[in-house]
Design a protein around this motif. Structure first.
Motif, mmCIF file in Angstrom:
data_model
loop_
_atom_site.group_PDB
_atom_site.id
_atom_site.type_symbol
_atom_site.label_atom_id
_atom_site.label_comp_id
_atom_site.label_asym_id
_atom_site.label_seq_id
_atom_site.Cartn_x
_atom_site.Cartn_y
_atom_site.Cartn_z
ATOM 1 N N GLY A 44 -0.494 2.215 -11.543
ATOM 2 C CA GLY A 44 -1.484 2.547 -12.545
ATOM 3 C C GLY A 44 -1.225 1.847 -13.863
ATOM 4 N N SER A 45 -2.178 1.935 -14.760
ATOM 5 C CA SER A 45 -2.058 1.279 -16.062
ATOM 6 C C SER A 45 -1.112 2.020 -16.995
ATOM 7 C CB SER A 45 -3.441 1.163 -16.709
ATOM 8 O OG SER A 45 -4.019 2.448 -16.880
ATOM 9 N N ARG A 46 -0.654 3.206 -16.574
ATOM 10 C CA ARG A 46 0.239 4.001 -17.434
ATOM 11 C C ARG A 46 1.670 4.064 -16.885
ATOM 12 N NH1 ARG A 46 -3.810 9.118 -18.831
ATOM 13 N NH2 ARG A 46 -5.484 7.853 -19.745
ATOM 14 N N ARG A 47 2.067 3.027 -16.179
ATOM 15 C CA ARG A 47 3.443 2.868 -15.683
ATOM 16 C C ARG A 47 3.853 3.901 -14.624
ATOM 17 N NH1 ARG A 47 7.320 2.496 -20.685
ATOM 18 N NH2 ARG A 47 5.870 4.033 -21.571
ATOM 19 N N SER A 48 2.884 4.507 -13.982
ATOM 20 C CA SER A 48 3.170 5.399 -12.858
ATOM 21 C C SER A 48 2.594 4.751 -11.600
ATOM 22 C CB SER A 48 2.528 6.773 -13.082
ATOM 23 O OG SER A 48 3.046 7.383 -14.248
ATOM 24 N N GLY A 49 3.200 5.056 -10.452
ATOM 25 C CA GLY A 49 2.707 4.440 -9.223
ATOM 26 C C GLY A 49 3.341 5.041 -7.992
ATOM 27 N N SER A 50 2.896 4.549 -6.833
ATOM 28 C CA SER A 50 3.371 5.126 -5.574
ATOM 29 C C SER A 50 3.218 4.130 -4.440
ATOM 30 C CB SER A 50 2.581 6.404 -5.246
ATOM 31 O OG SER A 50 1.187 6.127 -5.221
ATOM 32 N N SER A 51 3.855 4.472 -3.322
ATOM 33 C CA SER A 51 3.768 3.713 -2.079
ATOM 34 C C SER A 51 3.406 4.663 -0.941
ATOM 35 C CB SER A 51 5.099 3.029 -1.749
ATOM 36 O OG SER A 51 5.485 2.141 -2.777
ATOM 37 N N LEU A 52 2.658 4.138 0.012
ATOM 38 C CA LEU A 52 2.251 4.915 1.184
ATOM 39 C C LEU A 52 2.562 4.100 2.430
ATOM 40 C CD1 LEU A 52 0.756 7.371 2.427
ATOM 41 C CD2 LEU A 52 -1.374 6.101 2.084
ATOM 42 N N TYR A 53 3.452 4.623 3.260
ATOM 43 C CA TYR A 53 3.838 3.949 4.495
ATOM 44 C C TYR A 53 3.349 4.750 5.696
ATOM 45 C CZ TYR A 53 7.121 0.739 2.168
ATOM 46 O OH TYR A 53 7.685 -0.249 1.393
ATOM 47 N N GLU A 54 2.701 4.052 6.627
ATOM 48 C CA GLU A 54 2.329 4.656 7.908
ATOM 49 C C GLU A 54 3.379 4.262 8.936
ATOM 50 O OE1 GLU A 54 -1.551 4.995 10.876
ATOM 51 O OE2 GLU A 54 -1.335 3.250 9.564
ATOM 52 N N LEU A 55 3.931 5.243 9.642
ATOM 53 C CA LEU A 55 5.000 5.006 10.601
ATOM 54 C C LEU A 55 4.525 5.356 12.008
ATOM 55 C CD1 LEU A 55 7.921 6.603 8.549
ATOM 56 C CD2 LEU A 55 7.283 4.199 8.689
ATOM 57 N N PRO A 56 5.199 4.825 13.032
ATOM 58 C CA PRO A 56 4.827 5.168 14.409
ATOM 59 C C PRO A 56 4.943 6.670 14.666
ATOM 60 C CG PRO A 56 6.314 3.269 14.363
ATOM 61 C CD PRO A 56 6.295 3.841 12.976
ATOM 62 N N GLY A 57 4.200 7.129 15.649
ATOM 63 C CA GLY A 57 4.292 8.534 16.028
ATOM 64 C C GLY A 57 3.524 9.474 15.129
ATOM 65 N N GLY A 58 2.481 8.946 14.442
ATOM 66 C CA GLY A 58 1.687 9.811 13.592
ATOM 67 C C GLY A 58 2.429 10.326 12.376
ATOM 68 N N ARG A 59 3.297 9.501 11.800
ATOM 69 C CA ARG A 59 4.093 9.908 10.640
ATOM 70 C C ARG A 59 3.762 9.021 9.432
ATOM 71 N NH1 ARG A 59 9.894 9.237 13.259
ATOM 72 N NH2 ARG A 59 8.810 7.328 13.878
ATOM 73 N N ALA A 60 4.067 9.506 8.253
ATOM 74 C CA ALA A 60 3.812 8.729 7.041
ATOM 75 C C ALA A 60 4.702 9.245 5.920
ATOM 76 C CB ALA A 60 2.341 8.832 6.639
#
Length: 297
Positions: A44-60
């Motif tokens: 984001g523009s306010r120095r906050s952020g995240s990551s989203l990973y999709e993993l095998p077996g219906g996991r994230a």
């Protein structure tokens, strides 16, 4: 512990993330989320952020940081221990699938998805980390984000097009035609579509065929099958759009009663299915869609 009512179910969250990413690509913005196969990120523009990973077996795994997270502030000033973000986490919640803030001690939340539920340790609630994730909360939220990107005063036509686009993204069935309706020809629609294709939310298979083509396909089918033109006049055919094709039929007068009238379902790949009104279209449609998707899976 189970995370109740924090984030949408992962499949919806992923599709909405991709829809917003496509919109940011369409307007040429360097901000906003992006997606790669099985991976999404947001700064984001306010120095906050995240990551989203999709993993095998219906996991994230969804993790990230709020730049001024109060729990980190008090911990680094020696007043309280660091929150146990991974308390109860399975072994696959590990560094390779965590936001890069984890390496610098700036990770302030971590959620993981398995068995159809979100879980978290001592992470804040979703409301407290909202600044670090895209606006994926509801379909309406996603649509609002896209409106704001495109114009200050969206028309009713644009609102309808964006709503249809978000709905298609949630079904993982976005077409090029829908992208044109939302973003027009000023955007690089190939780049926009590629973002959706990487996320797996673009339509697999052919694009929608025109109404005129669906009528011609049925006329050809009638002639090939030797169906009596008097019983099914080719020049009176009408076609109504379905999700993956057209319903072609001869309309009847309001006072006319016709039992088991012929109906033809024309899929966007040209396949014709003959049916009758004894099975209502609302019932027949689910199987029609399923067979289309199986042909192009």
């Amino acid at each position: 512990m189970v995370s109740e009512d924090d984030f949408p179910d992962f499949p919806l969250l992923w599709s909405r993330w991709a829809a917003i990413a496509a919109a940011f690509v369409a307007v040429g913005s360097e901000w906003g989320p992006r997606v790669l196969p099985s991976f999404g990120w947001f700064e984001g523009s306010r120095r906050s952020g995240s990551s989203l990973y999709e993993l095998p077996g219906g996991r994230a795994v969804l993790s990230g940081g709020v730049w001024n997270a109060p729990e980190l502030d008090v911990a680094y000033n020696g007043k309280t221990p660091l929150p146990r973000l991974y308390a109860g986490a399975p072994e696959w919640v590990a560094n390779p699938v965590l936001n890069t803030r984890a390496g610098g001690g700036l990770l302030s939340f971590c959620y993981w998805w398995e068995r159809g539920r979100w879980y978290r340790g001592e992470s804040p609630s979703a409301a407290d980390v909202a600044v670090a994730v895209p606006g994926i909360w509801t379909a309406a939220t996603v649509a609002d984000v896209i409106y704001d990107l495109l114009t200050e005063h969206p028309s009713e036509e644009l609102r309808s097009a964006v709503t249809s686009f978000v709905d298609a993204a949630q079904r993982r069935d976005v077409t090029h035609a829908q992208l044109y309706e939302v973003f027009g020809d000023a955007a690089d629609l190939d780049a926009v579509h590629y973002q959706l294709a990487l996320a797996g939310v673009a339509r697999r298979g052919p694009e929608p065929i025109p109404q005129s083509e669906s009528l011609e396909i049925v006329r050809h089918h009638l002639a090939t099958e030797g169906i009596d033109p008097a019983a099914f006049p080719p020049d009176q055919l009408r076609a109504d759009r379905l999700t993956v094709g057209w319903l072609v039929y001869v309309p009847v007068e309001p006072e006319e009663v016709v039992l088991d009238r012929a109906l033809f379902y024309v899929a966007d790949d040209g396949v014709v299915e003959a049916a009758t009104s004894s099975t209502p279209p609302s019932v027949y449609l689910s199987g029609f869609e399923q067979r289309f998707r199986q042909r192009h899976s």
